[in-house]
Design a protein around this motif. Structure first.
Motif, mmCIF file in Angstrom:
data_model
loop_
_atom_site.group_PDB
_atom_site.id
_atom_site.type_symbol
_atom_site.label_atom_id
_atom_site.label_comp_id
_atom_site.label_asym_id
_atom_site.label_seq_id
_atom_site.Cartn_x
_atom_site.Cartn_y
_atom_site.Cartn_z
ATOM 1 N N GLN A 29 2.193 9.097 -6.243
ATOM 2 C CA GLN A 29 2.479 10.499 -5.930
ATOM 3 C C GLN A 29 3.729 10.985 -6.663
ATOM 4 O OE1 GLN A 29 3.302 11.326 -1.827
ATOM 5 N NE2 GLN A 29 2.766 13.490 -2.027
ATOM 6 N N GLU B 185 0.830 -1.204 0.000
ATOM 7 C CA GLU B 185 0.000 0.000 0.000
ATOM 8 C C GLU B 185 0.869 1.262 0.000
ATOM 9 O OE1 GLU B 185 -3.294 0.218 2.654
ATOM 10 O OE2 GLU B 185 -3.602 2.358 2.216
ATOM 11 N N ARG C 144 1.042 4.026 -3.081
ATOM 12 C CA ARG C 144 0.702 5.444 -2.909
ATOM 13 C C ARG C 144 1.899 6.343 -3.198
ATOM 14 N NH1 ARG C 144 -4.432 5.703 -1.080
ATOM 15 N NH2 ARG C 144 -5.193 3.995 0.227
#
Lengths: 211, 211
Positions: free
Chosen positions: A118, A110, A114
């Protein structure tokens, strides 16, 4: 003596000569400012001018530190990667030590997903080869391999580790999230399902449900 | 009427205007020659000059057909991809129809891996986005999804399909085979193991072996 554990593990692109402590501190402050700008505005907006204005220093200082925007992007990627590695090595659970290995593995996926989304622009700007050369992939792969061993997975663990990390790479994630418009939560759930299959834990289904 | 089934499925980069039949045939002959040169010499050696010499035509003809070396590389990638898709759709088993779905899936992975390694330079020259835009990924993903459904795999099949194909992408394979020096056979065996885990078939182990 090196005290940052991430530094020891990583063949990161280092400064040509040792910097004085205040110079190193200023460099870190500039990178913190640049990282905050990426989070707020996206990597496209992080130019040498904008960073100088944000940090309240002259543009010449930024150029002396990083050479070019490409150099800044590479340094920023190293900076982010080191922070992520430090969180894996010694941060709070479940990403850091202390949680059961399957939870740690899911937390790693996870946070990787992310962070990658980004920093996709950054990673592309530094080039896939740049990211690989920086040791980012080998650290993540080594850590996944270690967790698979803790989970007593039987198999060619280095290859299984690479297979688990491959769907978290920039082009795959950008295709799914940016182009195909899949919700991040669905991509995450799909990755968790993949992990459970590889690890040999059945997917979470209602009790009594047959496959 | 379009007769090539792969053409109908694919949003490939097409010619701006319909070509006359002989022009299309000449284009295919040039692409066949270029593909043979890639197989023999590697993509780096396929220049506009070298292709013209090989095909026995003037350099001007090659430039009129493809515009630039980049245009030739993109056309060549489309050409290879169409040939691969035709083999999947209507070629001999196990890649083509007629074999059980797990055998077809394993054959697909193997042919994808070998083609990708052979054409890595080409794929990199055309750019990851180019390869994605050409529909190559969506065809392979759709087909893997179809085979997973035939195997009665329960789950988010589009995501599982992407996860199975991700370790076969250029940067991952080049890292493993070219940089880390892993034998292709080991990478293939690792991929087959991944497939069996995802599909829910136990890995091949001696009878009585516990996990």
């Amino acid at each position: 003596m090196t005290t940052d554990p991430a530094r020891r593990l990583l063949p990161l692109a280092d400064q040509a000569a040792p910097e004085r402590a205040d110079a190193a501190r200023n460099r870190e402050l500039l990178l913190d400012a640049a990282a905050a700008m990426v989070a707020e505005l996206g990597a496209d907006k992080v130019t040498m001018d904008a960073l100088a204005a944000r940090a309240g220093v002259g543009k010449g200082t930024v150029f002396r530190r990083f050479g070019s925007r490409g150099g800044l992007m590479a340094a920023l990627l190293d900076h982010t990667e080191r922070a992520w590695q430090a969180a894996v090595i010694s941060g709070p659970p479940p990403l850091g030590p202390g949680a059961p290995p399957l939870e740690r593995l899911l937390a790693l996926g996870e946070s990787r997903l992310r962070t990658t989304l980004q920093h996709a622009t950054l990673i592309r700007a530094a080039g896939a080869e740049g990211a690989r050369a920086s040791g980012a992939h080998s650290f993540a792969a080594l850590h996944v391999r270690h967790l698979l061993a803790q989970l007593e997975v039987d198999g060619d663990l280095p290859l299984l580790a690479v297979a688990l990390l491959a769907p978290l790479e920039v082009p795959v994630l950008e295709q799914q999230v940016r182009l195909d418009g899949l919700p991040v939560e669905r991509v995450l759930a799909g990755w968790a399902d993949l992990v459970r299959r590889v690890v040999g834990r059945p997917p979470v289904t209602p009790p009594g449900g047959a496959t």
